[in-house]
Design a protein around this motif. Structure first.
Motif, PDB file in Angstrom:
ATOM      1  N   LYS A  74       0.848  -1.197   0.051  1.00  0.00           N
ATOM      2  CA  LYS A  74       0.083  -0.039   0.059  1.00  0.00           C
ATOM      3  C   LYS A  74       0.703   1.225   0.033  1.00  0.00           C
ATOM      4  O   LYS A  74       1.483   1.699   1.096  1.00  0.00           O
ATOM      5  CB  LYS A  74      -0.837   0.107   1.155  1.00  0.00           C
ATOM      6  CG  LYS A  74      -1.939  -0.891   1.063  1.00  0.00           C
ATOM      7  CD  LYS A  74      -2.931  -0.838   2.366  1.00  0.00           C
ATOM      8  CE  LYS A  74      -4.080  -1.976   2.313  1.00  0.00           C
ATOM      9  NZ  LYS A  74      -4.719  -1.858   3.312  1.00  0.00           N
ATOM     10  N   GLY A  75       1.052   1.885  -1.171  1.00  0.00           N
ATOM     11  CA  GLY A  75       1.618   3.163  -1.065  1.00  0.00           C
ATOM     12  C   GLY A  75       3.187   2.800  -1.618  1.00  0.00           C
ATOM     13  O   GLY A  75       3.810   3.738  -2.142  1.00  0.00           O
ATOM     14  N   GLY A  76       3.492   1.679  -1.620  1.00  0.00           N
ATOM     15  CA  GLY A  76       4.782   1.334  -2.140  1.00  0.00           C
ATOM     16  C   GLY A  76       4.972   0.729  -3.441  1.00  0.00           C
ATOM     17  O   GLY A  76       6.122   0.204  -3.858  1.00  0.00           O
ATOM     18  N   GLY A  77       3.768   0.651  -3.932  1.00  0.00           N
ATOM     19  CA  GLY A  77       3.784   0.192  -5.470  1.00  0.00           C
ATOM     20  C   GLY A  77       4.165   0.980  -6.431  1.00  0.00           C
ATOM     21  O   GLY A  77       4.358   2.484  -6.243  1.00  0.00           O
ATOM     22  N   TYR A  78       4.407   0.612  -7.763  1.00  0.00           N
ATOM     23  CA  TYR A  78       4.735   1.490  -8.845  1.00  0.00           C
ATOM     24  C   TYR A  78       3.603   1.345  -9.847  1.00  0.00           C
ATOM     25  O   TYR A  78       4.278   1.672 -10.936  1.00  0.00           O
ATOM     26  CB  TYR A  78       6.020   1.141  -9.417  1.00  0.00           C
ATOM     27  CG  TYR A  78       7.160   1.445  -8.474  1.00  0.00           C
ATOM     28  CD1 TYR A  78       7.670   2.515  -8.578  1.00  0.00           C
ATOM     29  CD2 TYR A  78       7.566   0.463  -7.193  1.00  0.00           C
ATOM     30  CE1 TYR A  78       8.860   3.002  -7.837  1.00  0.00           C
ATOM     31  CE2 TYR A  78       8.693   0.826  -6.432  1.00  0.00           C
ATOM     32  CZ  TYR A  78       9.435   2.010  -6.529  1.00  0.00           C
ATOM     33  OH  TYR A  78      10.176   2.398  -5.925  1.00  0.00           O
ATOM     34  N   GLY A  79       2.610   0.846  -9.694  1.00  0.00           N
ATOM     35  CA  GLY A  79       1.490   0.339 -10.584  1.00  0.00           C
ATOM     36  C   GLY A  79       1.506  -0.838 -11.054  1.00  0.00           C
ATOM     37  O   GLY A  79       2.767  -1.448 -10.740  1.00  0.00           O
ATOM     38  N   ILE A  80       0.741  -1.473 -11.717  1.00  0.00           N
ATOM     39  CA  ILE A  80       0.696  -2.822 -11.808  1.00  0.00           C
ATOM     40  C   ILE A  80       1.530  -3.619 -12.793  1.00  0.00           C
ATOM     41  O   ILE A  80       2.079  -4.310 -12.494  1.00  0.00           O
ATOM     42  CB  ILE A  80      -0.739  -3.139 -12.300  1.00  0.00           C
ATOM     43  CG1 ILE A  80      -1.094  -4.694 -12.109  1.00  0.00           C
ATOM     44  CG2 ILE A  80      -1.075  -2.649 -13.800  1.00  0.00           C
ATOM     45  CD1 ILE A  80      -2.333  -5.109 -12.168  1.00  0.00           C
ATOM     46  N   ILE A  81       1.903  -2.771 -13.736  1.00  0.00           N
ATOM     47  CA  ILE A  81       2.855  -3.268 -14.775  1.00  0.00           C
ATOM     48  C   ILE A  81       4.394  -3.149 -13.926  1.00  0.00           C
ATOM     49  O   ILE A  81       5.090  -4.399 -13.778  1.00  0.00           O
ATOM     50  CB  ILE A  81       3.097  -2.553 -15.850  1.00  0.00           C
ATOM     51  CG1 ILE A  81       2.025  -2.514 -16.633  1.00  0.00           C
ATOM     52  CG2 ILE A  81       4.253  -3.259 -16.914  1.00  0.00           C
ATOM     53  CD1 ILE A  81       1.055  -4.068 -17.125  1.00  0.00           C
ATOM     54  N   LYS A  82       4.629  -2.297 -13.299  1.00  0.00           N
ATOM     55  CA  LYS A  82       6.093  -2.295 -12.748  1.00  0.00           C
ATOM     56  C   LYS A  82       6.125  -3.330 -11.331  1.00  0.00           C
ATOM     57  O   LYS A  82       6.943  -3.866 -11.022  1.00  0.00           O
ATOM     58  CB  LYS A  82       6.537  -0.759 -12.178  1.00  0.00           C
ATOM     59  CG  LYS A  82       6.992  -0.139 -13.386  1.00  0.00           C
ATOM     60  CD  LYS A  82       7.324   1.321 -12.729  1.00  0.00           C
ATOM     61  CE  LYS A  82       7.766   2.127 -14.083  1.00  0.00           C
ATOM     62  NZ  LYS A  82       7.990   3.633 -13.689  1.00  0.00           N
ATOM     63  N   ASN A  83       4.686  -3.246 -10.796  1.00  0.00           N
ATOM     64  CA  ASN A  83       4.802  -4.286  -9.627  1.00  0.00           C
ATOM     65  C   ASN A  83       5.040  -5.860 -10.260  1.00  0.00           C
ATOM     66  O   ASN A  83       5.387  -6.660  -9.452  1.00  0.00           O
ATOM     67  CB  ASN A  83       3.466  -4.290  -9.059  1.00  0.00           C
ATOM     68  CG  ASN A  83       3.338  -2.853  -7.990  1.00  0.00           C
ATOM     69  OD1 ASN A  83       4.467  -2.285  -7.376  1.00  0.00           O
ATOM     70  ND2 ASN A  83       2.209  -2.649  -7.633  1.00  0.00           N
ATOM     71  N   ILE A  84       4.395  -6.114 -11.314  1.00  0.00           N
ATOM     72  CA  ILE A  84       4.294  -7.468 -11.746  1.00  0.00           C
ATOM     73  C   ILE A  84       5.930  -7.735 -12.187  1.00  0.00           C
ATOM     74  O   ILE A  84       6.391  -8.777 -11.770  1.00  0.00           O
ATOM     75  CB  ILE A  84       3.710  -7.496 -12.916  1.00  0.00           C
ATOM     76  CG1 ILE A  84       2.247  -7.738 -12.601  1.00  0.00           C
ATOM     77  CG2 ILE A  84       3.976  -8.938 -13.667  1.00  0.00           C
ATOM     78  CD1 ILE A  84       1.110  -7.622 -13.595  1.00  0.00           C
ATOM     79  N   LEU A  85       6.609  -6.686 -12.756  1.00  0.00           N
ATOM     80  CA  LEU A  85       8.162  -6.924 -13.167  1.00  0.00           C
ATOM     81  C   LEU A  85       8.753  -7.223 -11.818  1.00  0.00           C
ATOM     82  O   LEU A  85       9.822  -7.946 -11.840  1.00  0.00           O
ATOM     83  CB  LEU A  85       8.408  -5.777 -14.038  1.00  0.00           C
ATOM     84  CG  LEU A  85       7.959  -5.565 -15.493  1.00  0.00           C
ATOM     85  CD1 LEU A  85       8.560  -4.431 -15.927  1.00  0.00           C
ATOM     86  CD2 LEU A  85       8.336  -6.927 -16.265  1.00  0.00           C
ATOM     87  N   LEU A  86       8.540  -6.280 -11.020  1.00  0.00           N
ATOM     88  CA  LEU A  86       9.357  -6.422  -9.658  1.00  0.00           C
ATOM     89  C   LEU A  86       9.019  -7.659  -8.948  1.00  0.00           C
ATOM     90  O   LEU A  86       9.667  -8.163  -8.264  1.00  0.00           O
ATOM     91  CB  LEU A  86       9.034  -5.301  -8.801  1.00  0.00           C
ATOM     92  CG  LEU A  86       9.624  -3.803  -9.183  1.00  0.00           C
ATOM     93  CD1 LEU A  86       9.072  -2.778  -8.303  1.00  0.00           C
ATOM     94  CD2 LEU A  86      11.084  -3.943  -9.162  1.00  0.00           C
ATOM     95  N   GLY A  87       7.712  -8.053  -9.286  1.00  0.00           N
ATOM     96  CA  GLY A  87       7.365  -9.485  -8.688  1.00  0.00           C
ATOM     97  C   GLY A  87       8.158 -10.606  -9.281  1.00  0.00           C
ATOM     98  O   GLY A  87       8.513 -11.632  -8.511  1.00  0.00           O
TER      99      GLY A  87
END
Length: 79
Positions: free
Chosen positions: A20-33
């Protein structure tokens, strides 16, 4: 390979919702995942810890690794 991308993507999305609030948007979160899945696998392998076998274990490792990556990325982003 496809399995790792799918599990990493789901892990990144879950980690983004956890952070929560540490994310970068869904695409970047998926790549970081995906990267976090590799990190989580490495961390638990290095420590000799087996969480669970199978898809759920892989997902759990990926989420934990992705949370670590998102926390580090968030700390760098704030600087």
């Amino acid at each position: 390979m496809i399995y790792s991308i799918i599990i990493g993507g789901i892990a990144g999305w879950l980690a983004g919702t956890i952070m929560k609030g540490g994310g970068y948007g869904i695409i970047k979160n998926i790549l970081l995942g995906i990267i976090g899945g590799l990190v989580g696998s490495w961390i638990f392998g290095f420590l000799g810890i087996v969480i669970l076998n199978g898809t759920f274990g892989d997902l759990l490792e990926g989420v934990i690794g992705a949370v670590v990556i998102l926390a580090i990325a968030g700390a760098i982003k704030k600087k």
